[in-house]
Design an enzyme around this catalytic site. Structure first.
Site, mmCIF file in Angstrom:
data_model
loop_
_atom_site.group_PDB
_atom_site.id
_atom_site.type_symbol
_atom_site.label_atom_id
_atom_site.label_comp_id
_atom_site.label_asym_id
_atom_site.label_seq_id
_atom_site.Cartn_x
_atom_site.Cartn_y
_atom_site.Cartn_z
ATOM 1 N N TYR A 64 0.828 -1.201 0.000
ATOM 2 C CA TYR A 64 0.000 0.000 0.000
ATOM 3 C C TYR A 64 0.863 1.251 0.000
ATOM 4 C CZ TYR A 64 0.814 0.842 5.007
ATOM 5 O OH TYR A 64 1.391 1.107 6.219
ATOM 6 N N CYS A 65 0.209 2.371 -0.384
ATOM 7 C CA CYS A 65 0.837 3.692 -0.337
ATOM 8 C C CYS A 65 -0.231 4.674 0.128
ATOM 9 C CB CYS A 65 1.433 4.072 -1.695
ATOM 10 S SG CYS A 65 0.206 4.257 -3.006
ATOM 11 N N ARG A 66 -0.150 5.909 -0.310
ATOM 12 C CA ARG A 66 -1.114 6.911 0.127
ATOM 13 C C ARG A 66 -2.463 6.711 -0.568
ATOM 14 N NH1 ARG A 66 -2.385 12.125 -1.544
ATOM 15 N NH2 ARG A 66 -3.256 13.419 0.118
ATOM 16 N N GLY A 68 -2.815 4.425 -3.615
ATOM 17 C CA GLY A 68 -2.894 3.210 -4.428
ATOM 18 C C GLY A 68 -2.104 3.261 -5.717
ATOM 19 N N ILE A 93 -3.861 4.200 1.924
ATOM 20 C CA ILE A 93 -4.143 4.493 3.333
ATOM 21 C C ILE A 93 -5.160 5.634 3.470
ATOM 22 C CG2 ILE A 93 -2.313 6.156 3.846
ATOM 23 C CD1 ILE A 93 -1.809 4.267 6.415
#
Length: 101
Positions: A64-66, A68, A93
């Protein structure tokens, strides 16, 4: 593979061979991470590639990242380096309902 949060979480819970990977920057991670995640910043470029190459290729990676986008790219890079099972958290997230630490 892109998964909704619901699918990502349910698959993760049932997976005894999982690793959660956060590909955001250190500063972003300082604002909160999903529990038990390891951080490898995709913006490190070749450093990111080197760290990915050191990972256990038999594990299943939940990435995951901020939002996607970076994690989708990270999954592509990981697949190209021989890690077959990567699961991207759609929405990142930003849309995460679960706990953060």
């Amino acid at each position: 593979m892109n998964l909704t949060q619901e699918d990502w979480v349910s698959q993760l819970k049932a997976d005894d061979n999982s690793v959660i990977l956060d590909v955001r920057t250190e500063a972003e991670c300082d604002e909160g991470m999903i529990a038990n995640a390891i951080n490898i910043d995709i913006y490190e470029g070749q450093g990111f590639v080197s760290k990915i190459e050191d990972l256990d290729k038999t594990k299943n990676y939940y990435v995951y990242c901020r939002s996607g986008a970076r994690s989708a790219k990270a999954c592509e890079v990981m697949n190209s380096l021989g890690i077959e099972n990567t699961y991207n958290l759609l929405g990142g997230i930003l849309e995460w309902d679960g706990e953060v630490v």
